[in-house]
Enzyme design. Sequence first.
Site, PDB file in Angstrom:
ATOM      1  N   LYS A 113      50.349  45.757  42.146  1.00  0.00           N
ATOM      2  CA  LYS A 113      49.523  45.458  43.321  1.00  0.00           C
ATOM      3  C   LYS A 113      50.289  45.726  44.613  1.00  0.00           C
ATOM      4  CE  LYS A 113      46.019  42.606  41.211  1.00  0.00           C
ATOM      5  NZ  LYS A 113      45.218  41.388  41.142  1.00  0.00           N
ATOM      6  N   LYS A 205      43.648  49.395  33.136  1.00  0.00           N
ATOM      7  CA  LYS A 205      42.722  48.389  32.617  1.00  0.00           C
ATOM      8  C   LYS A 205      41.522  48.222  33.544  1.00  0.00           C
ATOM      9  CE  LYS A 205      43.785  43.925  34.551  1.00  0.00           C
ATOM     10  NZ  LYS A 205      42.436  43.500  34.895  1.00  0.00           N
ATOM     11  N   LYS A 208      38.243  44.028  38.331  1.00  0.00           N
ATOM     12  CA  LYS A 208      37.191  43.693  39.305  1.00  0.00           C
ATOM     13  C   LYS A 208      37.466  44.294  40.667  1.00  0.00           C
ATOM     14  CE  LYS A 208      37.232  39.052  38.330  1.00  0.00           C
ATOM     15  NZ  LYS A 208      38.519  38.773  38.898  1.00  0.00           N
TER      16      LYS A 208
END
Length: 224
Positions: A113, A205, A208
Site C-alpha cells: 500500500k 488479489k 475492495k
Amino acid sequence: MARARVLSGVQPTGALHLGNWLGAIRNWVDLQESHDTFFCVVDLHAITVPHRPEQLADDTLTTAALYLACGIDPARSTVFVQSQVPAHCELAWLLNCVTPLNWLERMIQFKEKAVKQGDQVSVGLLDYPVLMAADILLYDADRVPVGEDQKQHLELARDIAQQRINARFASRDAAGEPVPILKVPEPLILPEGARVMSLTDGSSKMSKSDPHEVPGSACWIPRS
Ligand code: ATP
Ligand code: LTN
C-alpha cells in the site's frame, strides 16, 4: 462451559466482493453456531488510505447492513463499529510502545500500500497492524477468521501478545506459574477461498479499494 470467542472485521473501503465472502464472512456465519462471535466494521483502519469522510460514513453503515444480509444474526453476534469503542485506540497506544518498528516495516501489506501512496504514506498505514492487534486482544478472542492476506498481521498480533506483553509483564501465581495478561489468538483460515484473485488482474488479489475491481462503482476505472 463458556464458548470460545471469535472476533473479526472488514474495512468499509467500498462494496464487499466475493473474496470477502469466500475468505472471511461465510466462515463467520457458520461460527455463530458454535462460538461467541464479535464482528466489527473497522472504520479506523479505512482512514489509513485516501478516503472521503461522507463516503466513509455511508460505507460504514452499508458494510454493517451487508453483514446482516450475509447471515450475521444480531441476536447471536455482537456487531459494532470500531470507532465507537475508544478502548481500541487506547490499547493500540499501549501496544505501540512495546512493538518494535522493524516488525511493522516488514509487513507485506504495508509495503504494497505504501508504494501506491508515494510520499503521502502516513504513520497510520504503518501502524495499521497494531490497531488490528488491539481489536483482537481487547476482546480476549480465541480465534480470528480471516483470508490468507491477513495471516502475517495475525502472526504479529500473536507475537505482540506473547513476546512483548505476556513474557515481559505476566505476574506469577502461588505455584510460581506465569499468569498471562493477554490471550494469544489463533488464525482461522479456510482451505478454500482464502485468496480469491482479481477478475481483471490474475496476479493480484481481489480488493475492495482497487479502483479497477468493481465495475459500476463510483470509483471504477477500466484497466488500460
Ligand atoms: P482493501 O482493498 O480496502 O484493503 P479488502 O478487499 O482487501 O479491502 P478487507 O476489508 O481488507 O478487504 O478484508 C476483509 C476480509 O476479507 C479479511 O478477512 C480478508 O482477509 C478477506 N479478504 C480480502 N480480500 C480477499 C480475497 N481476495 N480473497 C479471500 N479473502 C479476502
Ligand atoms: N486488517 C483486516 C481488518 C481487520 C481485522 C481486525 C480482521 C481490522 N481489525 C481484527 C480481524 C480482526 C483486513 O481484513 N484487512
